[in-house]
Write a protein that holds these residues in place. Structure first.
Motif, mmCIF file in Angstrom:
data_model
loop_
_atom_site.group_PDB
_atom_site.id
_atom_site.type_symbol
_atom_site.label_atom_id
_atom_site.label_comp_id
_atom_site.label_asym_id
_atom_site.label_seq_id
_atom_site.Cartn_x
_atom_site.Cartn_y
_atom_site.Cartn_z
ATOM 1 N N UNK A 1 0.799 -1.318 -0.043
ATOM 2 C CA UNK A 1 0.170 0.089 -0.122
ATOM 3 C C UNK A 1 0.910 1.150 0.188
ATOM 4 N N UNK A 2 0.429 2.226 -0.599
ATOM 5 C CA UNK A 2 1.034 3.624 -0.552
ATOM 6 C C UNK A 2 0.457 4.391 0.908
ATOM 7 N N UNK A 3 1.359 5.091 1.713
ATOM 8 C CA UNK A 3 1.086 5.659 2.800
ATOM 9 C C UNK A 3 1.434 7.080 2.912
ATOM 10 N N UNK A 4 0.602 7.769 3.605
ATOM 11 C CA UNK A 4 1.222 9.094 3.806
ATOM 12 C C UNK A 4 0.688 9.393 5.459
ATOM 13 N N UNK A 5 1.886 10.223 5.946
ATOM 14 C CA UNK A 5 1.910 10.223 7.414
ATOM 15 C C UNK A 5 1.577 11.682 7.648
ATOM 16 N N UNK A 6 0.325 11.697 8.494
ATOM 17 C CA UNK A 6 -0.239 13.251 8.656
ATOM 18 C C UNK A 6 0.335 13.709 10.107
ATOM 19 N N UNK A 7 1.429 13.172 10.593
ATOM 20 C CA UNK A 7 1.945 13.473 11.836
ATOM 21 C C UNK A 7 1.576 12.902 13.091
ATOM 22 N N UNK A 8 2.347 13.249 13.907
ATOM 23 C CA UNK A 8 2.271 12.987 15.586
ATOM 24 C C UNK A 8 2.432 13.787 16.470
ATOM 25 N N UNK A 9 2.820 15.067 16.062
ATOM 26 C CA UNK A 9 3.331 16.200 16.715
ATOM 27 C C UNK A 9 2.071 16.940 17.775
ATOM 28 N N UNK A 10 0.985 16.817 17.206
ATOM 29 C CA UNK A 10 -0.215 17.714 18.005
ATOM 30 C C UNK A 10 -0.754 16.771 19.336
ATOM 31 N N UNK A 11 -0.537 17.328 20.342
ATOM 32 C CA UNK A 11 -1.028 16.802 21.556
ATOM 33 C C UNK A 11 -2.777 16.584 21.494
ATOM 34 N N UNK A 12 -3.155 17.332 20.736
ATOM 35 C CA UNK A 12 -4.675 17.539 20.693
ATOM 36 C C UNK A 12 -5.190 16.413 19.535
ATOM 37 N N UNK A 13 -5.263 15.174 19.974
ATOM 38 C CA UNK A 13 -5.618 14.160 18.941
ATOM 39 C C UNK A 13 -6.627 14.258 18.048
ATOM 40 N N UNK A 14 -7.479 15.439 18.423
ATOM 41 C CA UNK A 14 -8.890 15.554 17.443
ATOM 42 C C UNK A 14 -8.329 16.390 16.191
ATOM 43 N N UNK A 15 -7.268 17.091 16.380
ATOM 44 C CA UNK A 15 -6.661 17.850 15.090
ATOM 45 C C UNK A 15 -6.507 16.819 14.126
ATOM 46 N N UNK A 16 -5.579 16.025 14.362
ATOM 47 C CA UNK A 16 -4.872 15.170 13.314
ATOM 48 C C UNK A 16 -5.916 14.151 13.025
ATOM 49 N N UNK A 17 -6.795 13.653 13.635
ATOM 50 C CA UNK A 17 -7.867 12.528 13.433
ATOM 51 C C UNK A 17 -8.971 13.264 12.435
ATOM 52 N N UNK A 18 -9.265 14.508 12.575
ATOM 53 C CA UNK A 18 -10.420 15.202 11.881
ATOM 54 C C UNK A 18 -9.565 15.402 10.739
ATOM 55 N N UNK A 19 -8.308 15.777 10.449
ATOM 56 C CA UNK A 19 -7.581 16.341 9.388
ATOM 57 C C UNK A 19 -7.552 15.223 8.430
ATOM 58 N N UNK A 20 -7.405 13.748 9.038
ATOM 59 C CA UNK A 20 -7.112 12.488 8.077
ATOM 60 C C UNK A 20 -8.616 12.161 7.735
ATOM 61 N N UNK A 21 -9.597 12.500 8.688
ATOM 62 C CA UNK A 21 -10.920 11.801 8.166
ATOM 63 C C UNK A 21 -11.301 12.778 6.949
ATOM 64 N N UNK A 22 -11.280 14.101 7.089
ATOM 65 C CA UNK A 22 -11.396 15.212 5.947
ATOM 66 C C UNK A 22 -10.766 14.806 4.792
ATOM 67 N N UNK A 23 -9.701 14.253 4.673
ATOM 68 C CA UNK A 23 -8.947 14.093 3.606
ATOM 69 C C UNK A 23 -9.321 12.886 3.089
ATOM 70 N N UNK A 24 -9.549 11.574 3.675
ATOM 71 C CA UNK A 24 -10.153 10.452 3.252
ATOM 72 C C UNK A 24 -11.648 10.613 2.629
ATOM 73 N N UNK A 25 -12.444 11.458 3.230
ATOM 74 C CA UNK A 25 -13.782 11.875 2.916
ATOM 75 C C UNK A 25 -13.669 12.546 1.269
#
Length: 145
Positions: A27-51
């Motif tokens: 599979x091809x993978x893209x990493x949206x990071x792990x630096x933000x301690x507010x997990x909701x920020x990265x989770x919603x960003x990943x979800x928005x881009x999948x959608x």
């Protein structure tokens, strides 16, 4: 298949291991990071881009998987299943057409998580299955509200 991964700082190494396994599976993978301690920020960003079609599926990770799952599911069109066993990982796709999964780095061993990822990715949703009308109703409700 293209996959987007994201997590909070506590799950960075866990996510990297999952990404490596996805690459091994072809599979091809893209990493949206792990630096933000507010997990909701990265989770919603990943979800928005999948959608939006930026990837076929997404994988989000935090300590339990619960927080990122709740956050991702706030995005219209995101269907994130928090998985902790093989049956859930399979059914996330087969029964629920989940376009994201969430896992907990503090509740799963990495080898188990790799198996869950493999099972999630190995399946495709069949809209003509018994689950088709059930998933359609979820989508209808979302559209109505």
């Amino acid at each position: 298949m293209k996959l987007i991964f994201g997590c909070d700082p506590n799950a960075a190494e866990f996510k990297k291991a999952l990404m490596a396994r996805a690459v091994e599976l072809g599979h091809e993978v893209e990493d949206y990071g792990s630096d933000d301690p507010i997990y909701a920020n990265v989770a919603t960003r990943v979800a928005e881009d999948v959608v939006a079609g930026g990837a076929d599926r997404g994988v989000v990770v935090c300590g339990t998987g619960i927080g990122v799952s709740i956050a991702a599911n706030k995005v219209r069109g995101a269907y994130c299943a928090c998985v902790a066993d093989v049956y859930q990982a399979q059914r996330a796709t087969l029964s629920n057409n989940a376009n994201l999964i969430a896992m907990g780095s503090q509740v799963l061993g990495i080898e188990t998580a790799k198996v869950l990822l493999e099972n999630y990715l190995a399946n495709e949703f069949d809209p003509d299955s018994r689950s088709g009308v059930k998933v359609a109703r979820i989508c209808e409700y979302e559209a109505e509200h």
